[in-house]
Write a protein that holds these residues in place. Sequence first.
Motif, PDB file in Angstrom:
ATOM      1  N   THR A  77       0.692  -1.362  -0.677  1.00 26.15           N
ATOM      2  CA  THR A  77       0.023   0.216  -0.204  1.00 26.15           C
ATOM      3  C   THR A  77       0.675   0.989   0.027  1.00 26.15           C
ATOM      4  O   THR A  77       2.200   1.459   0.833  1.00 26.15           O
ATOM      5  CB  THR A  77      -0.758   0.165   1.030  1.00 26.15           C
ATOM      6  N   VAL A  78       0.453   2.026  -0.879  1.00 25.64           N
ATOM      7  CA  VAL A  78       1.207   3.242  -0.837  1.00 25.64           C
ATOM      8  C   VAL A  78       0.372   4.475  -0.399  1.00 25.64           C
ATOM      9  O   VAL A  78      -0.595   4.608  -0.405  1.00 25.64           O
ATOM     10  CB  VAL A  78       1.396   3.905  -2.460  1.00 25.64           C
ATOM     11  N   TYR A  79       0.672   5.267  -0.108  1.00 26.40           N
ATOM     12  CA  TYR A  79       0.169   6.322   0.854  1.00 26.40           C
ATOM     13  C   TYR A  79       0.528   7.759   0.451  1.00 26.40           C
ATOM     14  O   TYR A  79       1.769   7.684   0.739  1.00 26.40           O
ATOM     15  CB  TYR A  79       0.117   6.737   2.766  1.00 26.40           C
ATOM     16  N   LEU A  80      -0.859   8.999   0.853  1.00 26.14           N
ATOM     17  CA  LEU A  80      -0.190  10.521   1.050  1.00 26.14           C
ATOM     18  C   LEU A  80      -0.999  11.094   1.910  1.00 26.14           C
ATOM     19  O   LEU A  80      -2.014  10.647   1.941  1.00 26.14           O
ATOM     20  CB  LEU A  80      -0.872  10.428  -0.697  1.00 26.14           C
ATOM     21  N   LYS A  81      -0.400  11.174   2.755  1.00 21.12           N
ATOM     22  CA  LYS A  81      -0.592  12.067   4.104  1.00 21.12           C
ATOM     23  C   LYS A  81      -0.485  13.281   3.839  1.00 21.12           C
ATOM     24  O   LYS A  81       0.545  13.928   2.911  1.00 21.12           O
ATOM     25  CB  LYS A  81       0.423  12.003   4.890  1.00 21.12           C
ATOM     26  N   MET A  82      -1.938  14.396   3.595  1.00 23.71           N
ATOM     27  CA  MET A  82      -1.892  15.737   3.029  1.00 23.71           C
ATOM     28  C   MET A  82      -1.966  16.245   5.013  1.00 23.71           C
ATOM     29  O   MET A  82      -3.078  15.867   5.051  1.00 23.71           O
ATOM     30  CB  MET A  82      -3.206  16.080   1.845  1.00 23.71           C
ATOM     31  N   ASN A  83      -0.734  17.879   4.893  1.00 26.94           N
ATOM     32  CA  ASN A  83      -2.004  18.091   6.298  1.00 26.94           C
ATOM     33  C   ASN A  83      -1.648  19.394   5.541  1.00 26.94           C
ATOM     34  O   ASN A  83      -1.160  20.103   4.222  1.00 26.94           O
ATOM     35  CB  ASN A  83       0.271  17.695   6.994  1.00 26.94           C
ATOM     36  N   ASN A  84      -2.061  20.242   6.269  1.00 30.90           N
ATOM     37  CA  ASN A  84      -2.069  22.001   6.011  1.00 30.90           C
ATOM     38  C   ASN A  84      -2.687  22.297   4.814  1.00 30.90           C
ATOM     39  O   ASN A  84      -2.490  22.643   3.857  1.00 30.90           O
ATOM     40  CB  ASN A  84      -0.924  22.393   5.905  1.00 30.90           C
ATOM     41  N   ILE A  85      -4.119  21.228   5.317  1.00 30.77           N
ATOM     42  CA  ILE A  85      -4.798  21.275   3.338  1.00 30.77           C
ATOM     43  C   ILE A  85      -5.621  22.516   3.215  1.00 30.77           C
ATOM     44  O   ILE A  85      -6.529  23.299   4.411  1.00 30.77           O
ATOM     45  CB  ILE A  85      -6.166  19.927   4.117  1.00 30.77           C
ATOM     46  N   THR A  86      -5.732  22.885   2.173  1.00 32.99           N
ATOM     47  CA  THR A  86      -6.503  24.385   1.905  1.00 32.99           C
ATOM     48  C   THR A  86      -7.706  24.077   0.585  1.00 32.99           C
ATOM     49  O   THR A  86      -7.727  22.943   0.307  1.00 32.99           O
ATOM     50  CB  THR A  86      -5.667  25.235   1.212  1.00 32.99           C
ATOM     51  N   PRO A  87      -8.412  24.815   0.467  1.00 30.03           N
ATOM     52  CA  PRO A  87      -9.459  24.337  -0.438  1.00 30.03           C
ATOM     53  C   PRO A  87      -9.089  24.397  -1.213  1.00 30.03           C
ATOM     54  O   PRO A  87      -9.681  23.404  -2.433  1.00 30.03           O
ATOM     55  CB  PRO A  87     -10.177  25.778  -0.661  1.00 30.03           C
ATOM     56  N   GLU A  88      -7.877  24.924  -2.222  1.00 26.63           N
ATOM     57  CA  GLU A  88      -7.492  24.364  -3.339  1.00 26.63           C
ATOM     58  C   GLU A  88      -7.004  22.413  -4.063  1.00 26.63           C
ATOM     59  O   GLU A  88      -6.641  22.241  -4.795  1.00 26.63           O
ATOM     60  CB  GLU A  88      -6.300  25.192  -3.349  1.00 26.63           C
TER      61      GLU A  88
END
Length: 127
Positions: free
Chosen positions: A78-89
């Motif tokens: 499995t490959v993960y994408l951890k998204m932090n400090n997310i913006t509406p964009e």
Amino acid sequence: QLQLVESGGGLVQPGGSLLLSCATSGLTLGRYSIIWFRQVPGKEREAVSCISTYDDSTYSVDSVKGRFNISTDNAKKTVYLKMNNITPEDTAVYLCAAYTVEDACHKWLLHSRMDLWGKGTLVIVSP
């Protein structure tokens, strides 16, 4: 059976975090890279991050560098994408794709023709 299945999308507030997963099956470890893309209706699909199972190298585009982190759990395939400090964009359908190559991740790889695609998971960023 060759397959990529994304999960983990959902509704998140600006500034929040989200963990996306790309479960792989049928791929030979060390012989492919996984690239996360995102697609907004009416806009061109954008490559976001890449990880190589050949040497574990990674590459991310400037718009997410320092905020998104790509990683892999080889035991879980499995490959993960951890998204932090997310913006509406960051609102988009996120898709993972596989590219057959025994090499590190490079910028050129993000613009190559992918060999396998998942169906995507939707991320909506809203207060």
